[in-house]
Design a protein around this motif. Structure first.
Motif, mmCIF file in Angstrom:
data_model
loop_
_atom_site.group_PDB
_atom_site.id
_atom_site.type_symbol
_atom_site.label_atom_id
_atom_site.label_comp_id
_atom_site.label_asym_id
_atom_site.label_seq_id
_atom_site.Cartn_x
_atom_site.Cartn_y
_atom_site.Cartn_z
ATOM 1 N N LEU A 120 23.624 69.741 4.557
ATOM 2 C CA LEU A 120 24.934 69.406 2.907
ATOM 3 C C LEU A 120 25.025 67.864 2.911
ATOM 4 O O LEU A 120 24.891 67.446 3.166
ATOM 5 C CB LEU A 120 26.460 70.193 3.055
ATOM 6 C CG LEU A 120 25.948 72.183 3.755
ATOM 7 C CD1 LEU A 120 26.886 72.252 3.960
ATOM 8 C CD2 LEU A 120 24.975 72.795 2.620
ATOM 9 N N SER A 121 25.498 68.118 0.612
ATOM 10 C CA SER A 121 25.390 66.772 0.511
ATOM 11 C C SER A 121 27.192 66.389 0.950
ATOM 12 O O SER A 121 28.077 67.571 1.097
ATOM 13 C CB SER A 121 25.208 66.479 -1.157
ATOM 14 O OG SER A 121 26.071 67.869 -1.331
ATOM 15 N N ASP A 122 27.594 65.441 0.649
ATOM 16 C CA ASP A 122 29.630 64.803 1.016
ATOM 17 C C ASP A 122 29.280 65.728 0.124
ATOM 18 O O ASP A 122 30.688 66.225 0.615
ATOM 19 C CB ASP A 122 29.146 63.273 1.060
ATOM 20 C CG ASP A 122 28.559 62.487 1.430
ATOM 21 O OD1 ASP A 122 28.021 63.160 2.945
ATOM 22 O OD2 ASP A 122 28.541 61.827 1.762
ATOM 23 N N ASP A 123 29.437 66.508 -1.031
ATOM 24 C CA ASP A 123 29.760 66.397 -1.861
ATOM 25 C C ASP A 123 30.678 68.275 -2.065
ATOM 26 O O ASP A 123 31.625 68.779 -1.672
ATOM 27 C CB ASP A 123 29.602 66.514 -3.571
ATOM 28 C CG ASP A 123 30.427 67.511 -5.031
ATOM 29 O OD1 ASP A 123 31.951 67.148 -5.202
ATOM 30 O OD2 ASP A 123 29.797 68.711 -5.022
ATOM 31 N N VAL A 124 29.161 69.189 -1.664
ATOM 32 C CA VAL A 124 29.487 70.149 -1.190
ATOM 33 C C VAL A 124 29.889 70.581 0.143
ATOM 34 O O VAL A 124 30.865 70.784 0.328
ATOM 35 C CB VAL A 124 28.351 71.318 -0.593
ATOM 36 C CG1 VAL A 124 28.027 71.771 -0.300
ATOM 37 C CG2 VAL A 124 27.387 70.625 -1.611
ATOM 38 N N GLY A 179 26.512 73.941 -6.184
ATOM 39 C CA GLY A 179 25.430 72.439 -5.298
ATOM 40 C C GLY A 179 25.164 73.542 -4.008
ATOM 41 O O GLY A 179 24.591 72.523 -3.894
ATOM 42 N N TYR A 180 25.976 74.290 -3.970
ATOM 43 C CA TYR A 180 25.006 74.623 -2.122
ATOM 44 C C TYR A 180 23.559 74.528 -2.006
ATOM 45 O O TYR A 180 23.011 73.687 -1.141
ATOM 46 C CB TYR A 180 26.114 74.994 -2.237
ATOM 47 C CG TYR A 180 26.298 76.280 -0.397
ATOM 48 C CD1 TYR A 180 26.877 75.484 0.380
ATOM 49 C CD2 TYR A 180 24.832 76.836 0.023
ATOM 50 C CE1 TYR A 180 26.563 75.900 2.125
ATOM 51 C CE2 TYR A 180 24.941 77.558 1.094
ATOM 52 C CZ TYR A 180 25.640 76.934 2.023
ATOM 53 O OH TYR A 180 25.335 77.107 3.383
ATOM 54 N N SER A 224 21.506 73.833 -3.875
ATOM 55 C CA SER A 224 20.541 72.436 -4.326
ATOM 56 C C SER A 224 20.727 71.525 -3.389
ATOM 57 O O SER A 224 19.283 71.123 -2.774
ATOM 58 C CB SER A 224 20.455 72.128 -5.374
ATOM 59 O OG SER A 224 21.156 72.912 -6.722
ATOM 60 N N ALA A 225 21.510 72.143 -2.419
ATOM 61 C CA ALA A 225 21.709 70.984 -2.016
ATOM 62 C C ALA A 225 20.535 70.502 -0.669
ATOM 63 O O ALA A 225 20.433 69.945 0.352
ATOM 64 C CB ALA A 225 23.414 70.116 -1.260
ATOM 65 N N SER A 280 17.635 68.427 1.132
ATOM 66 C CA SER A 280 17.653 68.013 2.287
ATOM 67 C C SER A 280 16.682 68.429 2.866
ATOM 68 O O SER A 280 15.648 67.814 3.665
ATOM 69 C CB SER A 280 19.089 68.854 3.137
ATOM 70 O OG SER A 280 18.433 68.837 4.525
#
Length: 197
Positions: free
Chosen positions: A71-75, A186-187, A189-190, A194
């Motif tokens: 996961l991205s930092d935003d998620v 964006g879950y 998509s992250a 990855s």
């Protein structure tokens, strides 16, 4: 006299030999043709059949083993404070077949939670399943990021929240997320970024 005949014969032989070495010209005195002969062209008169170009091979995608790392930092910021893989929800993490199950949710909450399963699935069965979801259950499907994504939301039967399911398939990997009242922007998509970027 024999000497003259022998000399003339030698001169004729020399002229013939030199003529054989000279470049050929067209009958109208034009320069020699620079076009390749038929055996060198790719046109319909070519005698050799073209060889097939190699099919690019795609390296298999390894299934992930860490629910946070995909996961991205935003998620992750959107999931801050929500427990991951609490034992109250049952088996999670990496299974015996390599499947990764990530369960985000507080066991004390009535409905809020998100469960993602990332597993291997061959193209045929995956596309059959996604087509059935579109045809029989009203999922919307489209083809972003080199894969196939199907999704649907609906009202929770008991609580005034939204439930949903999002699936993404690419290169024999299926990302299947079911959620209730927890849908970080964006879950999916992250996770796709990855695994495949």
């Amino acid at each position: 006299m024999n000497v003259r005949l022998a000399g003339a014969a030698a001169a004729l032989a020399l002229i013939a030999a030199l003529a054989a070495c000279a470049p050929q010209t067209g009958g109208d005195g034009a320069e020699p043709s620079s076009s390749p002969d038929a055996s060198e062209t790719d046109g319909p008169d070519a005698t050799e059949s073209p060889s097939p170009s190699p099919t690019p091979s795609v390296a298999p995608i390894a299934l992930p083993t860490d629910c946070r790392a995909i996961l991205s930092d935003d998620v992750l910021a959107q999931l801050d404070g929500i427990p991951l893989n609490d034992a109250a929800f049952g088996p999670s993490g990496v299974g015996s077949d390599g499947t990764l199950t990530c369960i985000w949710g507080d066991p004390g909450a009535d409905t809020t939670g998100l469960t993602t399963t990332i597993s291997k699935m061959n193209r045929g069965p995956a596309l059959d399943m996604l087509n059935a979801l579109a045809d029989d259950e009203g999922f919307s499907c489209f083809t972003p990021d080199g894969g196939t994504r199907c999704e649907k939301t609906w009202p929770n039967a008991q609580y005034p929240v939204t439930d949903g399911r999002t699936l993404f398939w690419r290169q024999d990997v299926l990302i299947d997320t079911r959620y209730s009242n927890l849908a970080p922007t964006g879950y999916t998509s992250a996770i796709v970024a990855s695994l495949f970027d």
